[in-house]
Design an enzyme around this catalytic site. Sequence first.
Site, short mmCIF file in Angstrom:
data_model
loop_
_atom_site.label_atom_id
_atom_site.label_comp_id
_atom_site.label_asym_id
_atom_site.label_seq_id
_atom_site.Cartn_x
_atom_site.Cartn_y
_atom_site.Cartn_z
CD GLU A 194 -7.47 0.25 4.50
OE1 GLU A 194 -6.56 0.38 5.36
OE2 GLU A 194 -7.85 1.18 3.78
NE ARG B 220 -6.11 13.83 1.39
CZ ARG B 220 -6.39 12.53 1.35
NH1 ARG B 220 -7.53 12.14 0.81
NH2 ARG B 220 -5.57 11.64 1.83
CG HIS C 281 -10.92 5.69 2.85
ND1 HIS C 281 -11.28 6.93 3.30
CD2 HIS C 281 -9.58 5.65 2.85
CE1 HIS C 281 -10.18 7.63 3.55
NE2 HIS C 281 -9.14 6.87 3.28
CG ASN D 217 -1.77 1.14 1.42
OD1 ASN D 217 -1.71 2.08 0.64
ND2 ASN D 217 -2.59 1.13 2.45
#
Length: 407
Positions: free
Chosen positions: A391, A247, A186, A13
């Site tokens: 994940e 962000r 996500h 990742n």
Amino acid sequence: MIRKIEKYVLVLNCGSSSLKFAVIDVIEQEKILFGTAECLNSKESRIIYQRYRDQKKETILIKNLTHKRSINFIVQTILLKNLENLNSIVGIGHRIVHGGKELNRSVIINNKILKKIQESVPFAPLHNPFGIIGFKEASYAFPNLKNKQVAVFDTTFHNSIPRESHLYAIPYYLYKKYGIRRYGAHGISHQYVSEKFAKIVKKDIKKLNIISCHLGNGGSITAIVHGKSVDTSMGMTPLEGLMMGTRSGDIDPSIIFYLYNVLKMNVSQIQDILTKKSGILGITQVSNDMRFVENHYNKNVHANCAMKMYCYRLSKYIASYFITMNKFPDGIVFTGGIGENSVMVRKITMDKLKIFNVKCDEKINSRTKFGKCAMISKSDSIPVWVIPTNEELIIAKETFDLLKEKS
Ligand code: ADP
């Protein structure tokens, strides 16, 4: 004694300044080894990893690590030392944030697919380029795994979002011709925690309505009805939605015109502001880390404001998603670095949702962190859970299943 045939998948990742890796035993569904190369391209770069069974963390400091050098070191030193035989790795799964207009499910990466991932860079400019680097470097490190590398996309889970929530109210041809729409992100994490929630409460996911909040450096929230994503807060790119580490999340698009026309900034300066200098960092002016915000909540006016803004926006999104399910959800799930660890974010957010019968159990909430899974609401509340994400497991399973299907 019959020796178990090991079948491991290496999961990579790659982010802009970090690279997470994990070796997953897909048969036993457990992490054999996992870690992060962080602060890449700086003097502080290091690799931290741990073996699943003994849980002992090792930290190796190596100055000026790049993605390439990290992958080399992980393979040649860490994996070789811990796995004995690299041939037990049967495939490599890459987390790719955005599949663009065309790649809407996991695929084995070949030149054609690589080109499509490259074409989707404008949809995730801060993320996809690093996924491509990860693939290229893994190809050098594992020449025997040619055609055994799989891209698993964060956008796939959101394919089910209906038009009314994935279209923007802009001229239709921009969607039709250029694919400008909401894709979300996500998805791998939202999928994992919603399925885990159904398992924990022992109910069929097809009968459940869940709101999943993945809150890490990036953050997004998803309404999941009967196992399918029906709305999500990230948009065409991972910039829209919640306030994040650096962000901005939702802003009035006219701010961009103002920065450009009146303040005479150029496009890359504006992009830099909205993606790297906003969010928690923008408001605190010092840190993008929720730990800083928590620690300074009572002593620094900016940290206090950042926390309040973060939770206010989060609670507004959660409440708005009740509409998507036409009823109150069967569960709200917090996950990601902030969702799993920030007692304060969860408490403030849940308190804002009190009018909807969301009641925080403060005792359980305060002790639920560092990988613990628990229900943090009172028994007569809408159930609220903290479920650590995994994940890597989804990526490994997808990779293994796809390779098996195509072999
Ligand atoms: P990424 O999106 O990069 O995968 P993570 O999911 O690891 O990020 O989340 C990282 C964020 O989690 C950090 O920036 C920090 O704000 C937050 N975090 C980590 N540990 C804690 C903690 N103990 N308390 C509060 N926030 C935490």
